[in-house]
Design a protein around this motif. Sequence first.
Motif, PDB file in Angstrom:
ATOM      1  N   ILE A 371       7.209  24.065  34.145  1.00 35.17           N
ATOM      2  CA  ILE A 371       6.938  25.462  33.789  1.00 35.17           C
ATOM      3  C   ILE A 371       5.472  25.624  33.386  1.00 35.17           C
ATOM      4  O   ILE A 371       4.797  26.579  33.783  1.00 35.17           O
ATOM      5  N   ARG A 372       4.975  24.696  32.584  1.00 35.27           N
ATOM      6  CA  ARG A 372       3.581  24.770  32.167  1.00 35.27           C
ATOM      7  C   ARG A 372       2.639  24.704  33.370  1.00 35.27           C
ATOM      8  O   ARG A 372       1.666  25.453  33.459  1.00 35.27           O
ATOM      9  N   GLU A 373       2.946  23.809  34.323  1.00 37.03           N
ATOM     10  CA  GLU A 373       2.100  23.690  35.501  1.00 37.03           C
ATOM     11  C   GLU A 373       2.144  24.954  36.348  1.00 37.03           C
ATOM     12  O   GLU A 373       1.125  25.385  36.900  1.00 37.03           O
ATOM     13  N   ARG A 374       3.317  25.543  36.480  1.00 31.89           N
ATOM     14  CA  ARG A 374       3.418  26.790  37.249  1.00 31.89           C
ATOM     15  C   ARG A 374       2.611  27.900  36.597  1.00 31.89           C
ATOM     16  O   ARG A 374       1.944  28.688  37.271  1.00 31.89           O
ATOM     17  N   ALA A 375       2.686  27.996  35.270  1.00 30.50           N
ATOM     18  CA  ALA A 375       1.912  29.023  34.570  1.00 30.50           C
ATOM     19  C   ALA A 375       0.421  28.801  34.763  1.00 30.50           C
ATOM     20  O   ALA A 375      -0.344  29.748  35.018  1.00 30.50           O
ATOM     21  N   ALA A 376      -0.023  27.548  34.656  1.00 32.44           N
ATOM     22  CA  ALA A 376      -1.447  27.250  34.820  1.00 32.44           C
ATOM     23  C   ALA A 376      -1.923  27.583  36.226  1.00 32.44           C
ATOM     24  O   ALA A 376      -3.073  28.003  36.420  1.00 32.44           O
ATOM     25  N   ALA A 377      -1.052  27.418  37.233  1.00 32.97           N
ATOM     26  CA  ALA A 377      -1.441  27.733  38.602  1.00 32.97           C
ATOM     27  C   ALA A 377      -1.761  29.205  38.788  1.00 32.97           C
ATOM     28  O   ALA A 377      -2.504  29.576  39.705  1.00 32.97           O
ATOM     29  N   HIS A 378      -1.222  30.065  37.931  1.00 28.21           N
ATOM     30  CA  HIS A 378      -1.495  31.506  38.005  1.00 28.21           C
ATOM     31  C   HIS A 378      -2.389  31.959  36.853  1.00 28.21           C
ATOM     32  O   HIS A 378      -2.399  33.143  36.504  1.00 28.21           O
ATOM     33  N   GLY A 379      -3.143  31.024  36.289  1.00 26.45           N
ATOM     34  CA  GLY A 379      -4.079  31.378  35.227  1.00 26.45           C
ATOM     35  C   GLY A 379      -3.405  31.778  33.935  1.00 26.45           C
ATOM     36  O   GLY A 379      -4.021  32.473  33.111  1.00 26.45           O
ATOM     37  N   GLY A 380      -2.137  31.389  33.725  1.00 22.96           N
ATOM     38  CA  GLY A 380      -1.398  31.810  32.539  1.00 22.96           C
ATOM     39  C   GLY A 380      -1.182  30.685  31.556  1.00 22.96           C
ATOM     40  O   GLY A 380      -1.763  29.599  31.653  1.00 22.96           O
ATOM     41  N   THR A 381      -0.328  30.948  30.589  1.00 17.30           N
ATOM     42  CA  THR A 381      -0.008  29.992  29.539  1.00 17.30           C
ATOM     43  C   THR A 381       1.501  29.927  29.365  1.00 17.30           C
ATOM     44  O   THR A 381       2.236  30.836  29.774  1.00 17.30           O
ATOM     45  N   ALA A 382       1.969  28.831  28.737  1.00 16.18           N
ATOM     46  CA  ALA A 382       3.397  28.663  28.487  1.00 16.18           C
ATOM     47  C   ALA A 382       3.593  28.096  27.085  1.00 16.18           C
ATOM     48  O   ALA A 382       2.796  27.286  26.610  1.00 16.18           O
ATOM     49  N   TRP A 383       4.659  28.550  26.439  1.00 15.46           N
ATOM     50  CA  TRP A 383       4.992  28.078  25.091  1.00 15.46           C
ATOM     51  C   TRP A 383       6.499  27.958  24.993  1.00 15.46           C
ATOM     52  O   TRP A 383       7.247  28.746  25.580  1.00 15.46           O
ATOM     53  N   CYS A 384       6.967  26.963  24.247  1.00 19.26           N
ATOM     54  CA  CYS A 384       8.388  26.878  23.962  1.00 19.26           C
ATOM     55  C   CYS A 384       8.571  26.338  22.550  1.00 19.26           C
ATOM     56  O   CYS A 384       7.713  25.626  22.028  1.00 19.26           O
ATOM     57  N   GLY A 385       9.688  26.697  21.923  1.00 18.16           N
ATOM     58  CA  GLY A 385       9.952  26.264  20.562  1.00 18.16           C
ATOM     59  C   GLY A 385      11.097  27.049  19.964  1.00 18.16           C
ATOM     60  O   GLY A 385      11.867  27.714  20.680  1.00 18.16           O
ATOM     61  N   PRO A 386      11.252  27.004  18.645  1.00 20.13           N
ATOM     62  CA  PRO A 386      12.349  27.730  17.997  1.00 20.13           C
ATOM     63  C   PRO A 386      12.268  29.230  18.242  1.00 20.13           C
ATOM     64  O   PRO A 386      11.178  29.817  18.266  1.00 20.13           O
ATOM     65  N   GLY A 387      13.430  29.843  18.437  1.00 19.80           N
ATOM     66  CA  GLY A 387      13.470  31.287  18.615  1.00 19.80           C
ATOM     67  C   GLY A 387      13.275  32.015  17.297  1.00 19.80           C
ATOM     68  O   GLY A 387      13.337  31.413  16.211  1.00 19.80           O
ATOM     69  N   PRO A 388      13.034  33.316  17.334  1.00 27.73           N
ATOM     70  CA  PRO A 388      12.808  34.082  16.097  1.00 27.73           C
ATOM     71  C   PRO A 388      14.017  34.084  15.173  1.00 27.73           C
ATOM     72  O   PRO A 388      13.875  34.150  13.954  1.00 27.73           O
ATOM     73  N   ASP A 389      15.212  33.990  15.731  1.00 35.82           N
ATOM     74  CA  ASP A 389      16.451  33.985  14.925  1.00 35.82           C
ATOM     75  C   ASP A 389      17.218  32.684  15.131  1.00 35.82           C
ATOM     76  O   ASP A 389      18.455  32.663  15.124  1.00 35.82           O
ATOM     77  N   GLY A 390      16.510  31.597  15.300  1.00 40.31           N
ATOM     78  CA  GLY A 390      17.159  30.335  15.609  1.00 40.31           C
ATOM     79  C   GLY A 390      17.256  30.156  17.107  1.00 40.31           C
ATOM     80  O   GLY A 390      16.760  30.960  17.909  1.00 40.31           O
ATOM     81  N   GLY A 391      17.927  29.100  17.506  1.00 37.74           N
ATOM     82  CA  GLY A 391      18.037  28.848  18.929  1.00 37.74           C
ATOM     83  C   GLY A 391      16.723  28.338  19.505  1.00 37.74           C
ATOM     84  O   GLY A 391      15.929  27.673  18.830  1.00 37.74           O
ATOM     85  N   PHE A 392      16.483  28.684  20.751  1.00 44.01           N
ATOM     86  CA  PHE A 392      15.326  28.161  21.468  1.00 44.01           C
ATOM     87  C   PHE A 392      14.729  29.280  22.314  1.00 44.01           C
ATOM     88  O   PHE A 392      15.437  30.149  22.819  1.00 44.01           O
ATOM     89  N   SER A 393      13.404  29.241  22.477  1.00 48.46           N
ATOM     90  CA  SER A 393      12.723  30.300  23.231  1.00 48.46           C
ATOM     91  C   SER A 393      11.655  29.689  24.130  1.00 48.46           C
ATOM     92  O   SER A 393      10.944  28.755  23.727  1.00 48.46           O
ATOM     93  N   VAL A 394      11.571  30.211  25.346  1.00 49.30           N
ATOM     94  CA  VAL A 394      10.510  29.855  26.298  1.00 49.30           C
ATOM     95  C   VAL A 394       9.757  31.134  26.628  1.00 49.30           C
ATOM     96  O   VAL A 394      10.369  32.141  27.021  1.00 49.30           O
ATOM     97  N   ARG A 395       8.449  31.075  26.475  1.00 46.63           N
ATOM     98  CA  ARG A 395       7.631  32.273  26.720  1.00 46.63           C
ATOM     99  C   ARG A 395       6.468  31.884  27.637  1.00 46.63           C
ATOM    100  O   ARG A 395       5.688  30.987  27.327  1.00 46.63           O
ATOM    101  N   VAL A 396       6.377  32.578  28.764  1.00 45.55           N
ATOM    102  CA  VAL A 396       5.351  32.294  29.767  1.00 45.55           C
ATOM    103  C   VAL A 396       4.608  33.587  30.077  1.00 45.55           C
ATOM    104  O   VAL A 396       5.228  34.625  30.341  1.00 45.55           O
ATOM    105  N   VAL A 397       3.277  33.504  30.027  1.00 44.89           N
ATOM    106  CA  VAL A 397       2.426  34.646  30.364  1.00 44.89           C
ATOM    107  C   VAL A 397       1.706  34.317  31.663  1.00 44.89           C
ATOM    108  O   VAL A 397       0.974  33.320  31.743  1.00 44.89           O
ATOM    109  N   LEU A 398       1.911  35.146  32.691  1.00 46.99           N
ATOM    110  CA  LEU A 398       1.306  34.946  34.003  1.00 46.99           C
ATOM    111  C   LEU A 398       0.301  36.050  34.274  1.00 46.99           C
ATOM    112  O   LEU A 398       0.580  37.229  34.025  1.00 46.99           O
ATOM    113  N   VAL A 399      -0.859  35.672  34.773  1.00 47.10           N
ATOM    114  CA  VAL A 399      -1.872  36.665  35.138  1.00 47.10           C
ATOM    115  C   VAL A 399      -1.519  37.208  36.511  1.00 47.10           C
ATOM    116  O   VAL A 399      -1.369  36.463  37.481  1.00 47.10           O
TER     117      VAL A 399
END
Length: 407
Positions: A371-399
């Motif tokens: 996922i990180r490599e795919r985001a970087a290929a489009h000039g974006g960023t990727a983050w993953c970690g704990p969700g705001p209310d627990g659980g897990f969250s993946v957030r990817v910003v693509l240009v």
Amino acid sequence: MRAWGERIRTADPRRRDLGVTLLVQVATTIPFVVPRDPRESPATWAAYLLTTLGNLPLVWRRRAPVLVLFGVVAAGTVYRLALDGPGQPLPYAGLIALYTIALHCTERVRLAMGAVVTVVILGSVALNTQTARELLFSLFVFGAAFALGRLQATRQAYTEAALERAEQLERANRIEAEQAAARERARIAREMHDILSHAVSIMIVQAEAGPVAVRRAPERAEAAFEAIAETGRDAMAQLRTMLGVLRTDEAAPRAPQPGIAGLPALLDRVRASGPKVSYERTGEVRGLPAALEATVHRVVQEALTNVVRHAGASTVDVRLEYGVGDLTVTVTDDGRGPAGARGGTRNGAADGFANGAPEGSSNGGHGLIGIRERAAAHGGTAWCGPGPDGGFSVRVVLVTSPLEVAT
């Protein structure tokens, strides 16, 4: 004629020098064999032998051009002073020797030998006719030989530089082709990982739930087996599409990569495995380039695969936020969270992409790194970690590309 010229250019240099020497010998022999006026100097064997000795050094003209020039000058001087044989229309051996020096020697040697030849010309004219006509003619022909040597040297240097540039370009093209092949192999491996890991994860979950459903709710068992079959068929179709480009057969199947339009079907298959999945698009929804849409599909697919395999979540939220120049993809679940997944951290991402979870680490996986490599290929960023209310969250910003496809 071109074939002969090519054979001469590619022949052994020693053979070419021998051929030049024989050609000069033939030219200097002509005054000895043609009929002569009885009042002129007689053509004796001694004069012919000395003429031959003056031509012979040309065989070594490439290996020792300076010594060859001195040998030719010495033979010519002895011929002029000791014998009164037939004269030559041109000093063939001297002209070729000076041409060779201009072609192969350094600038210092060229200047020194040019001065020596000039002195020899002045002495020869003084011993012969002592006329300006002979002086100017001699300076002209020897100057022309020197100029031709320098022109040939320039031409050879240009040809060698052009060949070197061509070789460098060929090497650069070969390296670029190898790098492109490596990038394509990495892309295919990443695509196969996403397709297979998602499909197998869904199928495993459904297969594990099947025996329980058979005993308690037969209708749910039938739906589970249908979901397994549908997931397998979809995976096979995607694999055929991806690997079809590797076939040379024109009849190989072709189909576009799945994009944002394929997300609802993907979410339905995940819903069939148990969790409730919500899907929302906000902002100015618009068409995007196919490559970017395929990246969005793969990011969501990999995130959902991790949910099915590791999270034990009951609900999953998938959100696409269209910005002015970017697209944010967020997948959040209410499962175990990054530290509570089976086997430790979820796919090696407890610290998130931004902290650079190393590839190949003991707790690392390839999916979220992909996922990180795919985001970087489009000039974006990727983050993953704990969700705001627990659980897990993946957030990817693509240009998003400036060449967006209008809706």
